[in-house]
Every structure is written in structure tokens, then in C-alpha cells.
Design a protein around this motif. Structure first.
Motif, PDB file in Angstrom:
ATOM      1  N   VAL A  31       0.861  -1.154   0.077  1.00 49.30           N
ATOM      2  CA  VAL A  31       0.147   0.056   0.082  1.00 49.30           C
ATOM      3  C   VAL A  31       1.033   1.208   0.103  1.00 49.30           C
ATOM      4  N   VAL A  32       0.472   2.182  -0.835  1.00 47.99           N
ATOM      5  CA  VAL A  32       1.276   3.408  -1.231  1.00 47.99           C
ATOM      6  C   VAL A  32       0.369   4.610  -0.608  1.00 47.99           C
ATOM      7  N   LEU A  33       0.968   5.336   0.183  1.00 48.68           N
ATOM      8  CA  LEU A  33      -0.133   6.581   0.462  1.00 48.68           C
ATOM      9  C   LEU A  33       0.566   7.502   0.089  1.00 48.68           C
ATOM     10  N   HIS A  34      -0.373   8.598  -0.543  1.00 46.91           N
ATOM     11  CA  HIS A  34       0.016   9.889  -0.829  1.00 46.91           C
ATOM     12  C   HIS A  34      -0.932  11.078  -0.410  1.00 46.91           C
ATOM     13  N   ARG A  39       1.565  16.142   7.752  1.00 47.56           N
ATOM     14  CA  ARG A  39       1.322  15.703   9.050  1.00 47.56           C
ATOM     15  C   ARG A  39       0.077  14.698   9.251  1.00 47.56           C
ATOM     16  N   ARG A  40      -0.745  14.791   8.323  1.00 46.24           N
ATOM     17  CA  ARG A  40      -2.001  13.938   8.477  1.00 46.24           C
ATOM     18  C   ARG A  40      -1.438  12.540   8.090  1.00 46.24           C
ATOM     19  N   VAL A  41      -0.631  12.529   6.953  1.00 42.28           N
ATOM     20  CA  VAL A  41      -0.373  11.066   6.357  1.00 42.28           C
ATOM     21  C   VAL A  41       0.545  10.394   7.301  1.00 42.28           C
ATOM     22  N   ALA A  42       1.281  10.896   8.114  1.00 39.95           N
ATOM     23  CA  ALA A  42       2.084  10.444   9.324  1.00 39.95           C
ATOM     24  C   ALA A  42       1.345   9.999  10.347  1.00 39.95           C
ATOM     25  N   VAL A  43       0.342  10.440  10.770  1.00 41.15           N
ATOM     26  CA  VAL A  43      -0.781   9.962  11.707  1.00 41.15           C
ATOM     27  C   VAL A  43      -1.390   8.955  11.245  1.00 41.15           C
ATOM     28  N   ILE A  44      -2.073   8.975  10.004  1.00 39.87           N
ATOM     29  CA  ILE A  44      -2.752   7.910   9.549  1.00 39.87           C
ATOM     30  C   ILE A  44      -1.887   6.550   9.280  1.00 39.87           C
ATOM     31  N   ALA A  45      -0.319   6.961   8.898  1.00 40.60           N
ATOM     32  CA  ALA A  45       0.328   5.770   8.852  1.00 40.60           C
ATOM     33  C   ALA A  45       0.551   5.101  10.142  1.00 40.60           C
ATOM     34  N   GLU A  46       0.251   5.653  11.139  1.00 39.67           N
ATOM     35  CA  GLU A  46       0.779   5.408  12.600  1.00 39.67           C
ATOM     36  C   GLU A  46      -0.398   4.433  13.069  1.00 39.67           C
ATOM     37  N   VAL A  47      -1.528   4.943  12.523  1.00 39.74           N
ATOM     38  CA  VAL A  47      -2.937   4.134  12.664  1.00 39.74           C
ATOM     39  C   VAL A  47      -3.028   2.593  12.092  1.00 39.74           C
ATOM     40  N   LEU A  48      -2.205   2.888  10.979  1.00 37.53           N
ATOM     41  CA  LEU A  48      -2.270   1.613   9.932  1.00 37.53           C
ATOM     42  C   LEU A  48      -1.016   0.727  10.711  1.00 37.53           C
ATOM     43  N   ALA A  49       0.083   1.275  11.306  1.00 35.39           N
ATOM     44  CA  ALA A  49       1.068   0.444  11.860  1.00 35.39           C
ATOM     45  C   ALA A  49       0.357  -0.165  13.194  1.00 35.39           C
ATOM     46  N   ARG A  62       3.702   2.237   2.606  1.00 32.03           N
ATOM     47  CA  ARG A  62       4.912   3.273   2.523  1.00 32.03           C
ATOM     48  C   ARG A  62       4.134   4.492   2.016  1.00 32.03           C
ATOM     49  N   VAL A  63       4.942   5.661   2.471  1.00 32.17           N
ATOM     50  CA  VAL A  63       4.461   7.133   2.028  1.00 32.17           C
ATOM     51  C   VAL A  63       5.191   7.426   0.825  1.00 32.17           C
ATOM     52  N   ALA A  64       4.311   7.870  -0.157  1.00 36.02           N
ATOM     53  CA  ALA A  64       5.129   8.382  -1.293  1.00 36.02           C
ATOM     54  C   ALA A  64       5.899   9.535  -1.332  1.00 36.02           C
ATOM     55  N   ASP A  65       6.782   9.760  -2.216  1.00 32.49           N
ATOM     56  CA  ASP A  65       7.635  10.883  -2.247  1.00 32.49           C
ATOM     57  C   ASP A  65       6.992  11.731  -3.657  1.00 32.49           C
ATOM     58  N   GLY A  66       5.661  12.247  -3.253  1.00 31.78           N
ATOM     59  CA  GLY A  66       5.206  13.081  -4.427  1.00 31.78           C
ATOM     60  C   GLY A  66       4.066  12.262  -5.234  1.00 31.78           C
TER      61      GLY A  66
END
Length: 446
Positions: A31-34, A39-49, A62-66
Motif C-alpha cells: 500500500v502506497v499513501l500519498h 502531518r496527516r499522512v504520518a498520523v494515519i500511517a501510525e494508525v495503520l502500523a 509506504r508513504v510516497a515521495d510525490g
């Protein structure tokens, strides 16, 4: 297969990931998040973790770079963006209300304003997806879903499909109220249903199980109608007059005066509530101290969000609380995964989706996006034939579709005339002068 989620910092993303973890098919390998808000995507990534903790085979995230990094190599793209954030939604609600017409995220003047702001961004996404992931299927969650899907289809054709959980939630609730097992709806040899319209403007006109039509008996039974959300919203007398079960959003059209009265002088619109609720969630989550605390906070916030859904319409229809069956919609997560599996497995699954009309509603253009029952396989979603629409249903569809297409034209060509036409022709906006003032003020406050 890689699944990319655009709007990866969105509040509902954990629902999708949780469904992926529970998915026995395990078609998704990454799953790739963009998101435009780190800040928001970092928090949601923590919920997914936190969701992945203890799972025997968690799906990597993974959080995408663009945007381009997110799209390249994707097999499916879930697009769930909110252009302008909740601040934009508040303006979409408050500006029309100041002119005495309904302000709502997807319906009326608010929906047109949201579409004008969102469509250019959605088109850019479609163009980059076509260039970087031409074989990907784009599943559009972004509201207003009908007009955004219609705009994206000009680039992606049938490879973009819009989804909404309202129709399948209505079908399941109606089946349960009629005494049928909602699980039987998944078997096309046993169950059938006729649902047609536009996004947030459609009607369930037939519901059969094992050859028996369930809808007339349900419409005649006030106790059964009072057991689920749409029955309470519209009332038995009006539903029997219609001879169908409308999508919950049609309450804004059929009970315009009552809904407007309930929201006109409100201290807090839905957008203002969500702005405070979600803003508070992300602030508290950043200092919560670990995935467990963040996840618990997310669950509490999510439940509150669902319990307050369409609160003004419920107030206008007598005031009542949502029960567990009302809260059990189709679920964007389940609809999206069912669609993905149906394409990958070429299964012929039947789902209610937003797709190109073809010949389903002959009075509409073939490329107009409609919301109806589709058969889904490896080639995508094919709308099934439906019974002819009644004149009142068709008339409302034609008028709102004209609004949607004018909104797309205005966003594409920056055409003020098309934008004014979209606002002035909407059934919930009763004056070209009002439409012009709304448009002018929205441009000033953008």
C-alpha cells in the motif's frame, strides 16, 4: 500488486487497510499513501502500523515521495482527495446558506462549488495516471463522486469507476427490514435489485429474493419501514406514494424546506463539526504517545463521526438516533475491495457503481456517468439494463445531470457562464441572481 491511496491522510483510510488485512484473497502486496499534508499522512500511517501489529502477514505500507512516485507501477489507485480541506467545505456550506439556499458537500450549490474546485485537480491526477500507470484501474471515492468521475473519464475512459456506499447500504437495510438475509444479496441466482440514478440521487425500485418481489410488502409495513434509516427519513406515506426507496440524499430534494429550516440558523455546519473534530484528532494524535493511543483515539473519533452523519436531515424528519443497522452502510472499504476482486478475478460480481451510461438510460448521453447496478469482470464494470424511469425520476436526473456537466465544463475551461448555469439550474437554487451572488462570493473567498 501495488495499491495506491491518494488522500492517504484521509480519516477513512484505516478502514480500507483493515479490510485488506482481513482479506483472504490478499491481492495487494503493498500500500502506497500519498497526501499533500505530511502531518496527516504520518498520523494515519501510525494508525495503520497499529492495525498491522500482531498480524501474521501485514501488508507493507509506504508513504510516497510525490504524486508521480505514488502512481508509477500501481495496479489500482483509490482516489479520495479533499481539495481545499475542511476549510473549503465550510465555505461551500456557509456561502449558500447566507443566500437562503442549502449548503451541502455534494448536493446543491455546495456540491457545485466543491466540484469546481476539485475537478481540475482530479483531471491532473487522471492525466498522470494515464501516463505513469496506463493499466491501472482508478477507483474514485472523491466527492462529488458523479461529476468527478465524469471529468476523470474524459482522460481514463472506462478505467475510472466511481463508488459510494449509500446505495448498497440502502439495499442491505431494506433486505433486512423485509425479513431477508442481506448475505443472500451476494448470490445473483437468488437475489436481484433495480437501483438507478446519479450519485446521491437514485432509487431502489425492485428487490427480489428467490423469485419473490419484497418491495411492495415492505412499503406497506409501517413497522418495518420504521426499523431502518431511509424508512424513518422519508416516512411510510411518502414512500408508498413514490413506490420506491430513495437514496438518503434525496431527502434534501423531497424535504427541502424542512431540511433548510433545520440548518439555516445552525451554529455549526457539518463541515465546521468535522473541521473541529478532525483537526482536534490530528493535533491530539501527534502527541498521543504511540500507535495504541493513536488508534484508540481514531476509533472514538470515527464512531462519533458516524453517529452524527446527516444529523440535520434526521432532525427535520422528527429527530432520532442512528442504530447499529443504520451505521452499517455498505462501507467504502468493502465496496472498493469487492470491485477490485471482481476485476482481478473476472467474477461477474454485481455492484452498484458510478460508470458511463451507455444505453442504460436512453435519454442521457452514452458518456454521462450514472449510478446503477453493474456486472464487474476483467474488462471493468458493465451497467445492466434497467426498467424505464418514471417521469419524475427522469426529470430530476436530467436536470441534475445538466448541472454536473455544466460544472465539468466550467472547471475545464474556466467558463464563468457554465459555472453560473450549473448553479442557477440546480433544483435547490431558485434564482439566477442568487446563483450569481454565490459564485461571486466564492471567487472572492477562494
Amino acid at each position: 500488486m501495488r495499491l495506491t491511496i491518494l488522500g492517504g491522510g484521509g480519516f477513512r483510510v484505516p478502514l480500507v487497510y483493515r479490510a485488506l488485512l482481513d482479506d483472504p484473497g490478499r491481492a495487494v502486496s503493498e500500500v502506497v499513501l500519498h497526501d499533500t499534508d505530511p502531518r496527516r499522512v504520518a498520523v494515519i500511517a501510525e494508525v495503520l502500523a497499529r492495525l498491522a501489529q500482531g498480524h501474521p502477514a501485514p501488508v507493507p505500507v509506504r508513504v510516497a515521495d510525490g504524486l508521480d512516485d505514488a502512481l508509477e507501477g500501481a495496479g489500482f489507485v483509490f482516489s479520495a482527495i479533499r481539495v481545499g480541506g475542511t476549510a473549503g467545505r465550510i465555505r461551500d456550506e456557509r456561502i449558500p446558506l447566507s443566500e437562503g439556499v442549502l449548503g451541502q458537500e455534494t448536493v446543491g450549490a455546495g456540491g457545485v462549488l466543491y466540484g469546481l474546485r476539485t475537478i481540475p485537480v482530479a483531471l491532473h491526477i487522471a492525466e498522470r495516471a494515464a501516463a505513469l500507470a496506463p493499466e491501472a484501474w482508478v477507483i474514485n471515492f472523491t466527492n462529488p463522486a458523479g461529476m468527478v468521475t465524469e471529468a476523470m473519464s474524459q482522460v481514463l475512459g472506462d478505467r475510472v469507476i466511481g463508488i459510494c456506499d449509500s446505495p448498497v447500504g440502502l439495499v442491505r437495510r431494506a433486505a433486512r427490514a423485509a425479513g431477508a438475509d442481506p448475505a443472500a444479496l451476494a448470490d445473483p441466482d437468488r437475489a436481484g435489485y433495480d437501483y438507478v440514478g446519479l450519485n446521491h440521487l437514485g432509487w431502489l425500485r425492485s428487490l427480489t429474493l428467490d423469485g419473490t418481489e419484497l418491495l411492495p410488502g415492505l412499503l406497506a409495513d409501517d413497522a418495518a419501514l420504521g426499523s431502518f434509516e431511509e424508512g424513518r427519513l422519508f416516512g411510510g406515506d411518502w414512500l408508498r406514494t413514490l413506490g420506491a426507496l430513495p437514496n438518503e440524499y434525496l431527502h434534501y430534494y423531497y424535504f427541502r424546506r424542512e431540511t433548510l429550516d433545520s440548518v439555516r440558523d445552525t451554529r455549526e455546519t457539518r463541515g465546521e463539526f468535522l473541521d473541529q473534530q478532525q483537526g482536534g484528532f490530528f493535533e491530539r494524535a501527534a502527541a498521543a504517545g504511540g500507535p495504541d493511543a493513536v488508534y484508540a483515539l481514531w476509533e472514538r473519533t470515527r464512531l462519533e463521526r458516524e453517529e452524527t452523519y446527516m444529523a440535520h436531515s434526521r432532525e427535520a424528519s422528527g429527530g432520532w438516533q442512528r442504530d447499529s443497522h443504520d451505521l452499517e452502510g455498505g462501507g467504502y472499504d468493502r465496496v472498493a475491495l469487492a470491485l477490485m476482486h471482481a476485476i482481478l478475478g473476472n467474477s461477474g460480481t454485481r455492484l452498484i457503481l458510478n460508470v458511463r451510461n451507455g444505453t442504460t438510460v436512453p435519454q442521457l448521453a452514452p458518456d454521462a456517468i450514472v449510478e446503477t447496478v453493474c456486472e464487474v469482470g476483467a474488462q471493468g464494470a458493465r451497467p445492466l439494463p434497467c426498467a424505464p424511469l418514471r417521469e419524475d425520476q427522469l426529470g430530476l436526473m436530467l436536470q441534475v445531470k445538466a448541472v454536473e456537466r455544466a460544472t465539468v465544463e466550467a472547471a475545464l475551461f474556466k467558463d464563468r457562464g457554465a459555472a453560473l448555469r450549473a448553479l442557477a439550474l440546480h433544483p435547490l437554487v431558485d434564482s439566477p441572481a442568487v446563483a450569481a451572488r454565490i459564485l461571486e462570493r466564492a471567487a472572492k473567498e477562494a
